[in-house]
Design a protein around this motif. Structure first.
Motif: not given
Length: 406
Positions: A255-258, A282-286, A288-300
């Motif tokens: 997770f931390n790498k990606l 994003l950090d691993w502790v974050d 739970e806020k998204f459970a999915s869509n992580l990369r979409m969130h990172i790129f707004s």
């Protein structure tokens, strides 16, 4: 329970005597197999390469939790026989595209019914049925939409008479460095799955692309770049599969790498973010806020629902149990027309998401005749290839011809 009104004695006898091949025992296939034995078909062979997954259980009702990991074809056979113990059902846990299932194999059958979910297998069954001169009922669903059609050599269009839309591709640097649409993130996730769990493909790497022509480095300090790419875990610019394997597939490290370290590495490519909004690690502790869509969130980007993501993923089409049930019923009805000798009454039937202006969900259309230009079913099939012999290599020619044929 009956699908239609009482059948004539002659038609009932034809149903019990005809040999039927069902290709696919998934969403449509389960419903179809159940319908067939209830309608009076007694000699059926069913083929499917897949095994049962937990995600199948919400719509493939011949399967239960205890069947997870087992052959779809074999369990579908056993479950269907409970509806009609006297039926003769043979199950093949195999690919219909294997060489043993040749023209002679197809000639055993009176009728073939497709319940497939990929184009390559559909093309293969289409060509085998044409060569064997066996009627084929083709079907498919996508969410709330569905379609059934009949294919008969020399009478109707074949599956390949009309070009199918090609799957859209995207530049690797867009997928890896500068996604701007949700589909870019979804393709990236599909690549990641293959890197971690499937067959590795060098063209499907998910780490930042240092060869991106836009990513002209402005940082003069090479050590700073190295620090961005290697902090917290010693991440090197090696393939994702090799790196993940070296960590023992540790979920926190992956997770931390990606989602943190690779994003920090992208941020060191100054030129990429002059006219774009920079991504936010994003950090691993974050998580739970998204459970999915992580990369979409990172790129707004606006995040998507699970249903939307499946729809956009291309090979993963959201399946609706009721759609599969309707389409499976229509397949049987078209089969009854063929066995009654009423091929002229067969139709291509579309299932709409909502009623059309005439308040109909099902729209029947007359079957189209063969396309005289079709390179698969025309009397003299041929393909014209134009190329510049001064520039085109043999490999490119081979790839282009292969693309046209498949």
């Amino acid at each position: 329970m009956a699908l239609v009104g009482p059948l004539s004695r002659a038609l009932s006898e034809r149903l019990s005597r005809c040999r039927l091949l069902v290709v696919g025992a998934g969403g449509i296939g389960c419903e179809l197999l159940k319908n067939l034995v209830l309608a009076g078909f007694r000699d059926i062979e069913v083929m499917d390469l897949d095994t049962i997954d937990v995600s199948n259980l919400n719509r493939q009702f011949l399967f239960q939790k205890k069947h997870v990991g087992k052959s779809k074809a074999q369990v579908a056979k056993e479950s269907a026989l409970k509806f009609c113990p006297e039926a003769r059902i043979a199950a093949h846990h195999d690919s219909i595209m294997n060489p043993g299932y040749n023209v002679e194999f197809f000639r055993q059958f009176t009728l073939v019914m497709n319940a497939l979910d990929n184009r390559a297998a559909r093309n293969h069954v289409n060509r085998m049925c044409l060569a064997a001169d066996i009627p084929l009922i083709e079907s498919g669903t996508a969410g709330y939409l569905g379609q059934v059609t009949v294919i008969k050599k020399g009478v109707t269009e074949c599956y390949e008479c009309q070009p199918k839309p090609s799957q859209k591709t995207f530049p690797g640097c867009t997928i890896r460095n500068t996604p701007s649409e949700p589909i870019h993130c979804i393709v990236w996730a599909k690549y990641l799955f293959n890197q971690l769990f499937g067959e590795e493909d060098a063209d499907q790497e998910v780490s930042p692309d240092t060869a991106d022509p836009e990513a002209a480095w402005e940082l003069s300090d090479a050590a700073a770049r190295a620090g961005a790419s290697n902090e917290d875990g010693g991440i090197k610019r090696i393939s994702t599969k090799d790196w993940a394997r070296s960590t023992g597939y540790d979920p926190v490290k992956i997770f931390n790498k990606l989602f943190r370290d690779d994003i920090k590495y992208l941020l060191t490519m100054d030129q990429l973010w002059r006219k774009r909004k920079a991504p936010v690690p994003l950090d691993w502790v974050d998580v739970e806020k998204f459970a999915s869509n992580l990369r979409m969130h990172i790129f707004s980007m606006n995040m998507k629902s699970k249903f939307d993501v499946k729809s956009m993923a291309g090979n993963i089409i959201p399946a609706i149990a009721t759609t599969n049930a309707v389409i499976a019923g229509l397949i049987v009805l078209e089969g009854l027309k063929i066995l009654s000798g009423n091929l002229e009454q067969c139709r291509t039937i579309f299932l709409n998401k909502q009623p059309n202006p005439r308040k109909k969900l099902l729209v029947p259309c007359t079957l189209d005749p063969p396309n005289p230009s079709c390179y698969v079913c025309s009397i003299k099939p041929e393909v014209t290839v134009k190329l510049n012999t001064q520039k085109v290599s043999i490999q490119v020619l081979q790839d282009r011809v292969k693309q046209c044929v498949l």
